[in-house]
Design a protein around this motif. Structure first.
Motif, PDB file in Angstrom:
ATOM      1  N   THR A 241       0.838  -1.197   0.000  1.00 18.84           N
ATOM      2  CA  THR A 241       0.000   0.000   0.000  1.00 18.84           C
ATOM      3  C   THR A 241       0.871   1.243   0.000  1.00 18.84           C
ATOM      4  O   THR A 241       0.628   2.190  -0.756  1.00 18.84           O
ATOM      5  CB  THR A 241      -0.931   0.007   1.236  1.00 18.84           C
ATOM      6  OG1 THR A 241      -1.758  -1.152   1.186  1.00 18.84           O
ATOM      7  CG2 THR A 241      -1.787   1.256   1.281  1.00 18.84           C
TER       8      THR A 241
ATOM      9  N   LYS B 193       2.599   1.540  -3.504  1.00 15.10           N
ATOM     10  CA  LYS B 193       1.641   1.964  -4.537  1.00 15.10           C
ATOM     11  C   LYS B 193       1.331   3.446  -4.424  1.00 15.10           C
ATOM     12  O   LYS B 193       1.286   4.161  -5.428  1.00 15.10           O
ATOM     13  CB  LYS B 193       0.349   1.154  -4.426  1.00 15.10           C
ATOM     14  CG  LYS B 193       0.475  -0.263  -4.908  1.00 15.10           C
ATOM     15  CD  LYS B 193      -0.834  -1.012  -4.692  1.00 15.10           C
ATOM     16  CE  LYS B 193      -0.694  -2.474  -4.979  1.00 15.10           C
ATOM     17  NZ  LYS B 193      -1.932  -3.213  -4.690  1.00 15.10           N
ATOM     18  N   TYR B 194       1.108   3.913  -3.219  1.00 15.66           N
ATOM     19  CA  TYR B 194       0.796   5.323  -3.027  1.00 15.66           C
ATOM     20  C   TYR B 194       1.966   6.193  -3.478  1.00 15.66           C
ATOM     21  O   TYR B 194       1.782   7.190  -4.165  1.00 15.66           O
ATOM     22  CB  TYR B 194       0.452   5.602  -1.564  1.00 15.66           C
ATOM     23  CG  TYR B 194       0.117   7.053  -1.330  1.00 15.66           C
ATOM     24  CD1 TYR B 194      -1.135   7.551  -1.664  1.00 15.66           C
ATOM     25  CD2 TYR B 194       1.056   7.914  -0.793  1.00 15.66           C
ATOM     26  CE1 TYR B 194      -1.444   8.888  -1.473  1.00 15.66           C
ATOM     27  CE2 TYR B 194       0.757   9.257  -0.594  1.00 15.66           C
ATOM     28  CZ  TYR B 194      -0.497   9.735  -0.930  1.00 15.66           C
ATOM     29  OH  TYR B 194      -0.781  11.056  -0.750  1.00 15.66           O
TER      30      TYR B 194
ATOM     31  N   ASN C 182       2.413   6.358  -7.342  1.00 14.74           N
ATOM     32  CA  ASN C 182       1.423   7.209  -8.014  1.00 14.74           C
ATOM     33  C   ASN C 182       1.798   8.686  -8.008  1.00 14.74           C
ATOM     34  O   ASN C 182       1.313   9.441  -8.839  1.00 14.74           O
ATOM     35  CB  ASN C 182       0.042   7.023  -7.383  1.00 14.74           C
ATOM     36  CG  ASN C 182      -0.586   5.712  -7.785  1.00 14.74           C
ATOM     37  OD1 ASN C 182      -0.306   5.185  -8.846  1.00 14.74           O
ATOM     38  ND2 ASN C 182      -1.429   5.177  -6.924  1.00 14.74           N
TER      39      ASN C 182
END
Length: 119
Positions: free
Chosen positions: A79, A82-83, A86
């Motif tokens: 998580t 991924k954050y 981005n």
């Protein structure tokens, strides 16, 4: 309240408001307002940025679970990654790709001379 939790975590991690602001890309004044319970309802985006700044899962920041292992679980780590991905630009993504390749080579125990040839 969220402000008390943010201040408690910041002090525990020995971060100044300026350092936390730099880590999270949240203004120092807004962080101060959160800590003093002036801003009591931060957005999910702010919660995520704070969680990343503290290197914990957002549920820990919201006091939904205890902070015992930080980002040690695979799901929490993914998580977090991924954050962060981005928010990267193309140059940062290329650099990250290069780091991943170095890590893969390291796992395969490729000799340093072979690694230097690639670089």
């Amino acid at each position: 309240m969220i402000g008390e939790r943010v201040k408690e975590m910041r002090v525990k991690k020995q971060l100044s408001l300026s350092e936390l602001a730099e880590r999270t890309k949240i203004t120092k004044s807004y962080l101060s307002n959160i800590e003093r319970n002036i801003s009591t309802n931060p957005t999910i985006d702010v919660i995520q940025k704070l969680a990343i700044g503290f290197k914990v899962h957002p549920s820990v920041l919201l006091n939904w679970e205890e902070d015992k292992k930080g980002l040690q679980s695979t799901n929490d780590s993914l998580t977090y990654i991924k954050y962060r991905i981005n928010s990267m630009n193309n140059e940062q993504l290329r650099e990250l790709k290069d780091y991943v390749e170095v890590i893969e080579w390291k796992r395969k125990k490729i000799s340093l001379s072979d690694l230097i040839k690639f670089i």
